[in-house]
Design a protein around this motif. Structure first.
Motif, short mmCIF file in Angstrom:
data_model
loop_
_atom_site.label_atom_id
_atom_site.label_comp_id
_atom_site.label_asym_id
_atom_site.label_seq_id
_atom_site.Cartn_x
_atom_site.Cartn_y
_atom_site.Cartn_z
N ASP A 78 -37.75 -15.43 -1.07
CA ASP A 78 -37.61 -16.82 -1.51
C ASP A 78 -36.25 -17.39 -1.09
O ASP A 78 -36.16 -18.54 -0.64
N VAL A 79 -35.22 -16.58 -1.25
CA VAL A 79 -33.88 -17.01 -0.87
C VAL A 79 -33.80 -17.21 0.64
O VAL A 79 -33.22 -18.19 1.12
N ALA A 80 -34.38 -16.28 1.40
CA ALA A 80 -34.38 -16.40 2.86
C ALA A 80 -35.06 -17.69 3.30
O ALA A 80 -34.56 -18.41 4.17
N ALA A 81 -36.21 -17.98 2.70
CA ALA A 81 -36.94 -19.19 3.06
C ALA A 81 -36.11 -20.43 2.75
O ALA A 81 -36.06 -21.38 3.55
N ALA A 82 -35.44 -20.44 1.60
CA ALA A 82 -34.61 -21.59 1.24
C ALA A 82 -33.42 -21.74 2.18
O ALA A 82 -32.96 -22.86 2.42
N ILE A 102 -27.01 -11.26 -6.10
CA ILE A 102 -26.55 -11.96 -7.29
C ILE A 102 -25.10 -11.61 -7.61
O ILE A 102 -24.33 -12.44 -8.09
N GLY A 103 -24.70 -10.37 -7.29
CA GLY A 103 -23.30 -9.99 -7.49
C GLY A 103 -22.36 -10.81 -6.63
O GLY A 103 -21.30 -11.27 -7.09
N HIS A 104 -22.76 -11.04 -5.37
CA HIS A 104 -21.93 -11.84 -4.47
C HIS A 104 -21.95 -13.32 -4.85
O HIS A 104 -20.97 -14.04 -4.60
N VAL A 105 -23.02 -13.79 -5.44
CA VAL A 105 -23.07 -15.18 -5.89
C VAL A 105 -22.21 -15.39 -7.12
O VAL A 105 -21.48 -16.38 -7.23
N PHE A 106 -22.26 -14.45 -8.05
CA PHE A 106 -21.55 -14.62 -9.32
C PHE A 106 -20.06 -14.25 -9.20
O PHE A 106 -19.23 -14.76 -9.96
N GLY A 107 -19.73 -13.40 -8.24
CA GLY A 107 -18.35 -12.95 -8.09
C GLY A 107 -17.32 -14.05 -8.00
O GLY A 107 -16.26 -13.97 -8.64
N PRO A 108 -17.55 -15.11 -7.21
CA PRO A 108 -16.55 -16.18 -7.11
C PRO A 108 -16.26 -16.89 -8.43
O PRO A 108 -15.20 -17.50 -8.58
N LEU A 109 -17.19 -16.83 -9.39
CA LEU A 109 -16.92 -17.43 -10.70
C LEU A 109 -15.93 -16.58 -11.49
O LEU A 109 -15.25 -17.09 -12.39
N VAL A 110 -15.87 -15.30 -11.17
CA VAL A 110 -15.01 -14.37 -11.89
C VAL A 110 -13.61 -14.31 -11.27
O VAL A 110 -12.61 -14.11 -11.98
N ASP A 130 -25.62 -19.88 -0.74
CA ASP A 130 -25.91 -21.19 -1.34
C ASP A 130 -27.36 -21.25 -1.82
O ASP A 130 -27.64 -21.78 -2.90
N ALA A 131 -28.26 -20.71 -1.00
CA ALA A 131 -29.67 -20.72 -1.39
C ALA A 131 -29.90 -19.84 -2.61
O ALA A 131 -30.69 -20.18 -3.50
N ALA A 132 -29.22 -18.70 -2.66
CA ALA A 132 -29.37 -17.79 -3.81
C ALA A 132 -28.84 -18.43 -5.08
O ALA A 132 -29.45 -18.30 -6.16
N ASP A 133 -27.72 -19.12 -4.98
CA ASP A 133 -27.16 -19.81 -6.14
C ASP A 133 -28.19 -20.78 -6.73
O ASP A 133 -28.45 -20.79 -7.93
N ALA A 134 -28.78 -21.57 -5.85
CA ALA A 134 -29.77 -22.55 -6.31
C ALA A 134 -31.05 -21.89 -6.80
O ALA A 134 -31.61 -22.30 -7.83
N THR A 135 -31.50 -20.87 -6.11
CA THR A 135 -32.79 -20.25 -6.45
C THR A 135 -32.70 -19.43 -7.73
O THR A 135 -33.55 -19.54 -8.61
#
Length: 230
Positions: A48-52, A71-79, A30-35
């Motif tokens: 930065d992602v860890a801190a968020a 980023i691959g794990h964040v974008f994967g669910p959109l695919v 979730d933090a990576a998606d936003a960041t």
């Protein structure tokens, strides 16, 4: 074997530990998606992602060893929904032209709706491709191209259409699907004000111009068979 009472005592601890890992992983995603969406690929670090997410950088690296993996794990669910739909269309015997048209339009909408995240993903793909100096290796578990296989749904449908004779056999499915997706992602970044409908129309024209040219030749007088008029 450990005594039964020790096994029973260990099970709650194991479940609690797994629950904690799952929550940490979800917080990082979730933090990576936003960041990535707000700061972009180049200006986002794992730290930065860890801190968020409220965890240490070491914990973040334990879950995701690199930015490319993250980023691959964040974008994967959109695919994933596109892949599911492509497989369903093939199983149901749906006409491939209609299935491909829906796929390209859906991908255009998704990349427009998540433009900032798409930009980060596309930058990660290009960076990783340069690093490995070549195509993806199926055994590479951190390649964002494998974690979020954006061209795969189109490839599945084109390959099916070529087998059934609904589409021309050349260019090969793997090549034309990659070309269409690469063009779509590039335009999503370079033309932020271009609508998803316009982008989809252009790419469908290119796709079927190669694989089903009679759709254009026998199409409407303005040569725009994939234009949607509101």
């Amino acid at each position: 074997m450990p005594p039964a009472d020790e096994t029973r005592a260990a099970d709650p601890r194991a479940r609690a530990a797994q629950t904690k890992r799952d929550r940490t992983r979800r917080a990082l995603l979730d933090a990576a998606d936003a960041t990535f969406g707000s700061r972009g690929w180049a200006r986002t670090r794992i730290e930065d992602v860890a801190a968020a997410a409220g965890v240490s950088a070491a914990t973040a690296y334990n879950h995701f060893p690199s930015k490319h993996t993250l980023i691959g794990h964040v974008f994967g669910p959109l695919v994933k929904p596109l892949l599911v739909q492509a497989e369903r269309d093939v199983a149901d015997g749906r006409p491939v032209v209609a299935a491909l048209e829906d796929q390209v339009r859906a991908l255009a909408r998704t990349t427009s709706r998540h433009r900032e995240l798409t930009g980060s993903f596309w930058a990660a793909v290009q960076d990783y491709t340069i690093r490995v100096d070549g195509p993806s290796d199926p055994s590479d578990e951190i390649d964002p191209r494998l974690l979020a296989p954006v061209p795969e749904a189109i490839r599945i449908l084109v390959e099916h259409g070529q087998r059934t004779g609904e589409l021309r056999s050349y260019p090969p499915a793997v090549d034309i699907s990659a070309m269409v997706v690469n063009s779509l992602l590039t335009r999503a970044m370079n033309r932020p004000n271009e609508s998803a409908e316009v982008r989809a129309e252009l790419l469908l024209t290119v796709l079927f111009g190669a694989l089903r040219p009679e759709l254009l030749v026998d199409g409407p007088p303005d040569d725009r068979p994939f234009r949607r008029i509101r």
